[in-house]
Design an enzyme around this catalytic site. Sequence first.
Site, short mmCIF file in Angstrom:
data_model
loop_
_atom_site.label_atom_id
_atom_site.label_comp_id
_atom_site.label_asym_id
_atom_site.label_seq_id
_atom_site.Cartn_x
_atom_site.Cartn_y
_atom_site.Cartn_z
N TYR A 236 0.84 -1.20 0.00
CA TYR A 236 0.00 0.00 0.00
C TYR A 236 0.88 1.25 0.00
O TYR A 236 0.66 2.18 -0.78
CB TYR A 236 -0.92 -0.04 1.22
CG TYR A 236 -1.93 1.08 1.31
CD1 TYR A 236 -3.09 1.05 0.55
CD2 TYR A 236 -1.73 2.16 2.17
CE1 TYR A 236 -4.02 2.08 0.63
CE2 TYR A 236 -2.66 3.18 2.26
CZ TYR A 236 -3.80 3.14 1.49
OH TYR A 236 -4.73 4.16 1.58
P1 NAI Z 1 -13.54 1.98 0.69
O1 NAI Z 1 -13.08 0.57 0.78
O2 NAI Z 1 -14.77 2.41 1.40
O3 NAI Z 1 -13.68 2.42 -0.83
C1 NAI Z 1 -12.87 1.94 -1.86
C2 NAI Z 1 -13.71 1.88 -3.10
O4 NAI Z 1 -12.91 1.41 -4.18
C3 NAI Z 1 -14.90 0.92 -2.95
O5 NAI Z 1 -16.05 1.50 -3.50
C4 NAI Z 1 -14.44 -0.27 -3.77
O6 NAI Z 1 -15.52 -0.99 -4.30
C5 NAI Z 1 -13.64 0.41 -4.85
N1 NAI Z 1 -12.71 -0.51 -5.55
C6 NAI Z 1 -11.78 -1.30 -4.99
N2 NAI Z 1 -11.18 -2.03 -5.95
C7 NAI Z 1 -11.77 -1.68 -7.13
C8 NAI Z 1 -11.60 -2.11 -8.47
N3 NAI Z 1 -10.71 -3.04 -8.81
N4 NAI Z 1 -12.37 -1.53 -9.42
C9 NAI Z 1 -13.28 -0.59 -9.10
N5 NAI Z 1 -13.50 -0.17 -7.84
C10 NAI Z 1 -12.74 -0.72 -6.87
O7 NAI Z 1 -12.28 2.83 1.16
P2 NAI Z 1 -12.06 4.41 1.29
O8 NAI Z 1 -11.50 4.63 2.63
O9 NAI Z 1 -13.23 5.17 0.84
O10 NAI Z 1 -10.86 4.59 0.24
C11 NAI Z 1 -10.94 5.38 -0.93
C12 NAI Z 1 -9.54 5.84 -1.31
O11 NAI Z 1 -9.02 6.65 -0.26
C13 NAI Z 1 -8.54 4.70 -1.50
O12 NAI Z 1 -7.68 5.01 -2.59
C14 NAI Z 1 -7.75 4.72 -0.21
O13 NAI Z 1 -6.47 4.20 -0.38
C15 NAI Z 1 -7.74 6.19 0.10
N6 NAI Z 1 -7.46 6.51 1.50
C16 NAI Z 1 -8.35 6.26 2.52
C17 NAI Z 1 -8.05 6.63 3.83
C18 NAI Z 1 -8.99 6.43 4.97
O14 NAI Z 1 -8.63 6.80 6.11
N7 NAI Z 1 -10.16 5.91 4.80
C19 NAI Z 1 -6.79 7.27 4.16
C20 NAI Z 1 -5.93 7.49 3.02
C21 NAI Z 1 -6.28 7.13 1.76
#
Ligand code: NAI
Length: 249
Positions: free
Chosen positions: A152
């Site tokens: 990651y």
């Molecule tokens: P989440 O797990 O709620 O959302 C991730 C989304 O990406 C989901 O809708 C999932 O279905 C989608 N996804 C995953 N693999 C996929 C694929 N192969 N094709 C299409 N869609 C796909 O997680 P969150 O927290 O909303 O994360 C969103 C972004 O924010 C990510 O890039 C994560 O790394 C980043 N992030 C989140 C943090 C946090 O504290 N929640 C902190 C830093 C970064």
Amino acid sequence: MFRLEQKLALITGGGSGIGFAIAQKMVEAGGQVVITGRREEPLKEAVAQLGSQAHYVVNDVTDLANLENLVETIETQWGTIDILVNNAGINMKKPALEVSDEEFHRIIHTNLNAVFALTRTCGKRMVARKSGSILMISSMAAYYGIDRVPAYSASKHGVEGLVKSLTMDFSPHQVRVNAIAPGFIETAMMQTAMNSDPSRMNKALDRTPMGTWGKPEDIGLAAVFLSSDAAKYITGVSLPVDGGNSIGF
Ligand code: NAI
């Protein structure tokens, strides 16, 4: 200048968490959004909540060969993509010595290879039109060392590298490239990483001067700004939205 009327945004992984909040804030700012994800049901529900300015396409970003088709479908159906938000991402917490090559590759493929491939696909069209805004979603894992997330961290450092490099390629064509680096934001991903690990949770909160977790809407609001004409001279930056976490002691 801060509004997104007449603009269409493609938000990957927009059915949940941060991606959904970005979609919500962009719709409130007057924009149209197309959200993508792997499963139809959550996308349908998300679009029902977002209203008539929102649309969805079922798409797995790791299927690189299909990304041209995704962009073509969207532009034919809803118009040119002005804003790309590379939000879809996955995480895995495991001691580095136990991470297999397959696991490492899976994270890099979703969080970095797919981000580059989709950015190149949209970027070609944006460069030809001499207009566009591309947003990456980075992480604190690209700012400082976090244990047990080697793939990651590597992927998010890669995304930061892309911001710098693509800024050089695209800026002469009025296409901007920026990142948002979220701190610890209350979503399913964060809960999975933290719930079973109270010491990690306390450590993260202790070094956050504001003393609270972020909300997905905090990232949504920053995304609206960076994608709007109000940010027309901002390119090549990584903006921490983190309650001060990145500079916390
Ligand atoms: P989440 O797990 O709620 O959302 C991730 C989304 O990406 C989901 O809708 C999932 O279905 C989608 N996804 C995953 N693999 C996929 C694929 N192969 N094709 C299409 N869609 C796909 O997680 P969150 O927290 O909303 O994360 C969103 C972004 O924010 C990510 O890039 C994560 O790394 C980043 N992030 C989140 C943090 C946090 O504290 N929640 C902190 C830093 C970064």
